[in-house]
Design an enzyme around this catalytic site. Structure first.
Site, PDB file in Angstrom:
ATOM      1  N   GLY A  13       0.779  -1.243   0.000  1.00 51.71           N
ATOM      2  CA  GLY A  13       0.000   0.000   0.000  1.00 51.71           C
ATOM      3  C   GLY A  13       0.806   1.285   0.000  1.00 51.71           C
ATOM      4  N   SER A  19       1.927   8.292   1.961  1.00 48.94           N
ATOM      5  CA  SER A  19       1.161   7.084   2.292  1.00 48.94           C
ATOM      6  C   SER A  19       1.357   6.698   3.754  1.00 48.94           C
ATOM      7  CB  SER A  19       1.629   5.910   1.425  1.00 48.94           C
ATOM      8  OG  SER A  19       1.395   6.167   0.055  1.00 48.94           O
ATOM      9  N   VAL A  68      -4.162  -6.911  -6.050  1.00 53.74           N
ATOM     10  CA  VAL A  68      -4.935  -8.002  -5.431  1.00 53.74           C
ATOM     11  C   VAL A  68      -6.088  -8.489  -6.302  1.00 53.74           C
ATOM     12  CG1 VAL A  68      -4.337  -7.483  -3.034  1.00 53.74           C
ATOM     13  CG2 VAL A  68      -6.313  -6.327  -4.096  1.00 53.74           C
ATOM     14  N   LEU A  95      -4.404  -1.469   1.880  1.00 51.22           N
ATOM     15  CA  LEU A  95      -4.992  -1.377   0.551  1.00 51.22           C
ATOM     16  C   LEU A  95      -6.461  -0.989   0.640  1.00 51.22           C
ATOM     17  CD1 LEU A  95      -3.528  -4.735  -0.825  1.00 51.22           C
ATOM     18  CD2 LEU A  95      -2.513  -2.450  -0.964  1.00 51.22           C
ATOM     19  N   ALA A  98     -12.142   2.712  -3.790  1.00 53.07           N
ATOM     20  CA  ALA A  98     -13.525   2.844  -4.244  1.00 53.07           C
ATOM     21  C   ALA A  98     -13.499   3.816  -5.414  1.00 53.07           C
ATOM     22  CB  ALA A  98     -14.420   3.368  -3.124  1.00 53.07           C
ATOM     23  N   TYR A 158     -18.144   9.238   2.791  1.00 51.88           N
ATOM     24  CA  TYR A 158     -17.299   8.037   2.872  1.00 51.88           C
ATOM     25  C   TYR A 158     -18.044   6.842   2.276  1.00 51.88           C
ATOM     26  CZ  TYR A 158     -13.384   5.246   4.635  1.00 51.88           C
ATOM     27  OH  TYR A 158     -12.290   4.423   4.742  1.00 51.88           O
ATOM     28  N   LYS A 165     -14.984  -0.829   5.193  1.00 48.72           N
ATOM     29  CA  LYS A 165     -14.210  -0.832   6.447  1.00 48.72           C
ATOM     30  C   LYS A 165     -14.942  -1.623   7.537  1.00 48.72           C
ATOM     31  CE  LYS A 165     -10.553   1.634   5.261  1.00 48.72           C
ATOM     32  NZ  LYS A 165      -9.294   0.937   4.908  1.00 48.72           N
ATOM     33  N   ARG A 195      -3.717  14.006   5.478  1.00 46.18           N
ATOM     34  CA  ARG A 195      -3.553  14.372   4.064  1.00 46.18           C
ATOM     35  C   ARG A 195      -2.660  13.338   3.373  1.00 46.18           C
ATOM     36  NH1 ARG A 195      -3.452  19.278   6.208  1.00 46.18           N
ATOM     37  NH2 ARG A 195      -5.170  20.649   5.625  1.00 46.18           N
ATOM     38  N   THR A 196      -3.259  12.537   2.507  1.00 53.63           N
ATOM     39  CA  THR A 196      -2.505  11.555   1.711  1.00 53.63           C
ATOM     40  C   THR A 196      -3.019  11.640   0.285  1.00 53.63           C
ATOM     41  OG1 THR A 196      -4.094   9.754   2.015  1.00 53.63           O
ATOM     42  CG2 THR A 196      -2.391   9.965   3.705  1.00 53.63           C
TER      43      THR A 196
END
Ligand code: 0WE
Length: 258
Positions: A13, A19, A68, A95, A98, A158, A165, A195-196
């Protein structure tokens, strides 16, 4: 003392230097773990190049592609681990995916295709990897994954990732029960918003982060390093009595009712 010397750890990931998986890989390396790193292959090899140069200072002894959705490729990854290391001590699953169209608007507009893809990549992939890792982790070890509060409570937009999740967290509990007898522990870290690359693509993330900084008990967001430190703990013998748990690394936000 937190010591992962001599332990073989697979970290999935990592997309770039923001990350959460990168924060985890750095802390596992600092604790002495020997790393295997995976990247999501693309047809131009850009991810491979980017992740390879990022992780170079951590001297990974394995660096392999893993999408995957490709069973052959995922199996080949664990075959390579078996050949190179003979066993695995730590598996870090970071990982999720969406479709962008699923992460805004009405939840009831989620398409069957989008729903199934989110669950496949973000939830099923943990089961898939645990099955492949199980024989390599026969002497015990630690599996961790990343979750988010949106899997337990409603967070605007979300949407289907919340369902993914929720399933992921239940995967953790069923896997912990199955794998406990071989001293293999399975836990999740529920990280606060950071923040990613994944979150920057989310509409309204700046307002969310500002709200978080105003309301979280610690009055700030958490860092990738803080998640990495919690991950190193859960992967270490210091956490030998902990399995099936969701550990919140979220500046305390989860305790709030309003
Ligand atoms: O789990 C996540 C992000 C997961 C994610 C992000 C994207 C953006 C780009 C999964 N798939 C995609 N697909 C894309 O095309 N987080 C916890 C970060 C996040 O995502 C949100 C959030 C937060 C926080 C989405 C909506 C609302 C809040």
């Amino acid at each position: 003392m937190l010591d992962l010397t001599g332990k073989h750890a697979l970290v999935t990931g990592i997309a770039n230097n923001r990350s959460i998986a990168w924060g985890i890989a750095q802390q596992l390396h600092q604790a002495g773990a020997d790393l295997g790193i995976t990247y999501l292959p693309d047809d131009r090899g850009r991810h491979e190049k980017k992740v390879a140069s990022l992780v170079e200072p951590l001297n990974p002894s394995l660096f392999l592609p893993c999408n995957v959705q490709n069973d052959d490729q995922t199996r080949a990854l664990f075959d390579a681990i078996s050949e190179k290391w003979g066993k695995l001590d730590i598996l870090v699953h970071c990982l999720a995916f969406a479709g962008k169209e699923e992460l805004s608007g009405d939840f009831s507009d989620t398409s069957r295709e989008g729903y199934l893809r989110a669950i496949e990549i973000s939830s099923y992939s943990l089961v898939q990897m645990a099955a492949l890792a199980k024989p390599l982790m026969a002497d015990g070890g630690s599996i961790i994954t990343l979750s988010y509060l949106g899997g337990v409570r409603v967070i605007p937009n979300y949407n289907v990732m919340g369902i993914a999740k929720a399933a992921l967290e239940m995967n953790v509990r069923y896997l912990a029960d199955e794998l406990g007898p071989q001293n293999l522990r399975v836990n999740a870290i529920s990280a606060g918003p950071i923040r990613t690359l994944a979150s920057s693509a989310v509409g309204g993330i700046h307002d969310m982060l500002r709200h978080f900084e105003e309301r979280a008990p610690l009055r700030r967001t958490v860092t990738q390093t803080e998640v990495g430190n919690a991950a190193a703990f859960l992967c270490s013998d210091l956490a030998s009595g902990i399995t099936g748990q969701i550990l919140y690394v979220d500046a305390g936000y989860e305790i709030l009712g309003m």
